[in-house]
Design a protein around this motif. Structure first.
Motif, PDB file in Angstrom:
ATOM      1  N   ILE A   1      -1.103  -2.519  -0.801  1.00 20.41           N
ATOM      2  CA  ILE A   1       0.160  -1.759  -0.738  1.00 20.41           C
ATOM      3  C   ILE A   1       1.156  -2.462   0.176  1.00 20.41           C
ATOM      4  CG2 ILE A   1       1.225   0.427  -0.069  1.00 20.41           C
ATOM      5  CD1 ILE A   1      -0.490   0.696  -2.531  1.00 20.41           C
ATOM      6  N   ILE A   2       0.687  -2.893   1.351  1.00 21.64           N
ATOM      7  CA  ILE A   2       1.563  -3.597   2.305  1.00 21.64           C
ATOM      8  C   ILE A   2       2.107  -4.873   1.673  1.00 21.64           C
ATOM      9  CG2 ILE A   2       1.599  -4.858   4.510  1.00 21.64           C
ATOM     10  CD1 ILE A   2      -0.519  -2.809   5.509  1.00 21.64           C
ATOM     11  N   GLY A   3       1.245  -5.569   0.924  1.00 24.32           N
ATOM     12  CA  GLY A   3       1.672  -6.801   0.258  1.00 24.32           C
ATOM     13  C   GLY A   3       2.777  -6.554  -0.748  1.00 24.32           C
ATOM     14  N   ILE A   4       2.637  -5.493  -1.538  1.00 21.73           N
ATOM     15  CA  ILE A   4       3.671  -5.169  -2.539  1.00 21.73           C
ATOM     16  C   ILE A   4       5.007  -4.879  -1.850  1.00 21.73           C
ATOM     17  CG2 ILE A   4       4.381  -3.467  -4.272  1.00 21.73           C
ATOM     18  CD1 ILE A   4       1.412  -3.184  -5.022  1.00 21.73           C
ATOM     19  N   VAL A   5       4.948  -4.073  -0.782  1.00 21.81           N
ATOM     20  CA  VAL A   5       6.175  -3.699  -0.057  1.00 21.81           C
ATOM     21  C   VAL A   5       6.832  -4.926   0.578  1.00 21.81           C
ATOM     22  CG1 VAL A   5       7.086  -2.374   1.887  1.00 21.81           C
ATOM     23  CG2 VAL A   5       5.381  -1.342   0.366  1.00 21.81           C
ATOM     24  N   LEU A   6       6.033  -5.751   1.248  1.00 21.43           N
ATOM     25  CA  LEU A   6       6.581  -6.921   1.942  1.00 21.43           C
ATOM     26  C   LEU A   6       7.162  -7.934   0.958  1.00 21.43           C
ATOM     27  CD1 LEU A   6       4.014  -7.631   4.822  1.00 21.43           C
ATOM     28  CD2 LEU A   6       6.345  -6.742   5.009  1.00 21.43           C
TER      29      LEU A   6
ATOM     30  N   GLY B   1       7.295  -6.721 -10.216  1.00 22.89           N
ATOM     31  CA  GLY B   1       6.177  -7.016 -11.098  1.00 22.89           C
ATOM     32  C   GLY B   1       5.319  -8.147 -10.563  1.00 22.89           C
ATOM     33  N   HIS B   2       5.968  -9.218 -10.102  1.00 30.20           N
ATOM     34  CA  HIS B   2       5.245 -10.345  -9.515  1.00 30.20           C
ATOM     35  C   HIS B   2       4.531  -9.920  -8.231  1.00 30.20           C
ATOM     36  CE1 HIS B   2       8.214 -12.279 -12.121  1.00 30.20           C
ATOM     37  NE2 HIS B   2       7.454 -13.362 -12.125  1.00 30.20           N
ATOM     38  N   ALA B   3       5.209  -9.087  -7.439  1.00 31.55           N
ATOM     39  CA  ALA B   3       4.614  -8.623  -6.178  1.00 31.55           C
ATOM     40  C   ALA B   3       3.333  -7.839  -6.441  1.00 31.55           C
ATOM     41  CB  ALA B   3       5.619  -7.761  -5.405  1.00 31.55           C
ATOM     42  N   MET B   4       3.337  -7.000  -7.479  1.00 30.42           N
ATOM     43  CA  MET B   4       2.142  -6.228  -7.815  1.00 30.42           C
ATOM     44  C   MET B   4       1.005  -7.124  -8.292  1.00 30.42           C
ATOM     45  SD  MET B   4       3.398  -2.638  -9.563  1.00 30.42           S
ATOM     46  CE  MET B   4       4.571  -3.327 -10.715  1.00 30.42           C
ATOM     47  N   ILE B   5       1.329  -8.144  -9.079  1.00 29.88           N
ATOM     48  CA  ILE B   5       0.297  -9.054  -9.580  1.00 29.88           C
ATOM     49  C   ILE B   5      -0.348  -9.817  -8.424  1.00 29.88           C
ATOM     50  CG2 ILE B   5      -0.116 -11.138 -10.956  1.00 29.88           C
ATOM     51  CD1 ILE B   5       2.064 -10.118 -12.888  1.00 29.88           C
ATOM     52  N   VAL B   6       0.495 -10.394  -7.550  1.00 28.05           N
ATOM     53  CA  VAL B   6      -0.022 -11.185  -6.422  1.00 28.05           C
ATOM     54  C   VAL B   6      -0.869 -10.318  -5.492  1.00 28.05           C
ATOM     55  CG1 VAL B   6       0.650 -12.466  -4.340  1.00 28.05           C
ATOM     56  CG2 VAL B   6       1.846 -12.876  -6.501  1.00 28.05           C
ATOM     57  N   SER B   7      -0.360  -9.137  -5.140  1.00 26.09           N
ATOM     58  CA  SER B   7      -1.075  -8.261  -4.203  1.00 26.09           C
ATOM     59  C   SER B   7      -2.370  -7.726  -4.804  1.00 26.09           C
ATOM     60  CB  SER B   7      -0.166  -7.096  -3.786  1.00 26.09           C
ATOM     61  OG  SER B   7       0.994  -7.573  -3.147  1.00 26.09           O
TER      62      SER B   7
END
Length: 432
Positions: free
Chosen positions: A10-15, A24-30
């Motif tokens: 969750i923190i990764g997606i937000v950051l 979309g990319h943030a969700m995939i990476v996290s």
């Protein structure tokens, strides 16, 4: 580990989102980072994305509705529709404001996208409203942004297609459920426009001579037939909503190129390119949501939430109130598709457990998310109209405030009176 892998996800997606990476990319990476921390097979990420994108016939409707809307915007369909709406409601005080709302209600039966409506009809109607300083530019922008949210509520609707994907609900009945709330919003906005127009003494447009009405109607007839063909085709059992989207795209292409002859090869190429980019953007968001929803499932978040709410003996009305308040707050901060793909699936099991009809729930959620397009600081429609009109965002927000209040009143009505949403689906055989 001090912080759980899910919390780090969750923190990764937000950051990453805050740093400017597409959500979309943030969700995939996290989510891949989560799988790595949990020691799970990283190939699961690709499997979830591919299965979600390529095994869903429903998703085909999205690029086709986007293409249909873009084709209507480059053809002369929008101009003819506006002229027809001017015949219907232009003669009343604040007539061009009414034209703005009515044209969006008609155009809603073709595009399914608020942004497409705002850009397509908005550019023309704002020019008409601000010509010779008849209406303030900020007011024209505000009512255009407000009217555009009707687009994804009156069928067809891209957000409802996305909701159907995450909830396994009938798209056809969702479309029917959105019709009455969409009309209610249109009437509410016209009432508010009438009040403001009388208070500020906005002009009355010259009445169009009766002898001109048949000619104007005939010129607009092919454009007016698109929602008729689409909706009767779907609800008459002739085609599925996805096939209806293909029919809408083909008809928009046929009307723009053959009937009206208003599109060049160059324009057609650029439109297909623009539609492809928009589709790819939504596709990446859905792909990210697919793998993140898998993470949520592993963590058993929906079941935990359901147990938490049952432990507090939460009733269905209290749950609906809590969800609406949360979505209104999130709508100020997040993009609507993100909310539909990440937040809403968490609530669906609880809604089922409380006996809330998923068609009713879906329509209420979509209306709520559309209101989020108008609410600062993130209201996407506000940014689009501010950029289009070169007006300060704060001025547009002030002018949009009365329309936001009216939309909230409609939201309360449909959330507390399920029959306002379910009456029409039940008329067509819905058993929910």
């Amino acid at each position: 580990m001090i912080i759980s892998p899910f919390a780090l996800c969750i923190i990764g997606i937000v950051l990453l989102g805050a740093l400017g990476l597409p959500i979309g990319h943030a969700m995939i990476v996290s989510s891949i980072f989560y799988l790595l921390l949990k020691g799970l097979d990283l190939g699961t990420a690709a499997e979830q994305i591919l299965n979600g994108l390529f095994n869903s016939y429903v998703l085909l409707a999205i690029p086709l509705f986007i293409l249909a809307a873009d084709l209507m915007n480059i053809g002369s369909l929008t101009d003819r529709l506006l002229r027809f709406c001017l015949v219907l409601v232009g003669r009343f005080r604040g007539g061009l404001g009414h034209v703005n709302v009515v044209s969006n209600m008609i155009f809603a039966g073709m595009s399914g996208s608020a942004i497409a409506d705002a850009v397509g009809i908005g550019r023309i109607i704002i020019g008409m409203m601000t010509k010779e300083n008849r209406y303030p530019v900020a007011y024209a922008a505000a009512i255009t942004a407000s009217a555009a949210i009707i687009g994804p509520i009156i069928p067809p609707s891209i957000p409802m297609v996305v909701y159907a994907l995450v909830s396994d609900t009938s798209i056809g009945y969702l479309f029917l459920g959105g019709f009455v709330p969409g009309v209610m919003l249109g009437i509410a906005f016209m009432v508010m426009n009438s009040i403001i127009a009388r208070r500020r003494n906005y002009p009355v447009e010259p009445a169009i001579p009766l002898k001109e009405v048949p000619r104007i109607t005939l010129r607009a007839f092919p454009a007016l037939m698109l929602p008729v063909i689409l909706l009767f085709g779907i609800y008459g059992g002739v085609m599925t909503p996805t096939e209806g989207a293909a029919a809408a795209a083909f008809y928009a292409l046929f009307a723009s190129t053959v009937l009206y002859r208003a599109v060049s090869w160059r324009q057609l190429y650029e439109t297909i390119l623009t539609s492809s980019k928009a589709t790819a953007s939504i596709g990446m968001l859905i792909a990210g949501a697919m793998i993140f929803n898998y993470v949520v499932t592993i963590e058993n978040v929906p079941a935990s939430l359901a147990r938490l709410m049952q432990g507090h003996a939460m009733s269905a009305p209290v749950f609906m109130l809590a969800v609406n308040v949360l979505l209104l707050v999130l709508g100020c901060l997040l993009e609507g598709t993100t909310i539909l793909l990440i937040i809403v699936p968490i609530f669906i099991p609880t809604a089922k457990a409380l006996g809330i009809d998923l068609v009713h729930f879906g329509v209420v959620v979509v209306v709520n998310i559309m209101i989020g397009l108008l609410t600062p600081p993130y209201g996407l429609l506000l940014f689009v109209l501010a950029n289009m009109t070169k007006q300060p965002l704060a001025r547009i927000v002030r002018e949009a405030a009365p329309f936001i209040i009216m939309s909230l009143i409609v939201l309360v009505i449909i959330a507390t009176i399920p029959d306002a949403v379910l009456w029409l689906p039940r008329l067509f055989g819905y058993k929910g």
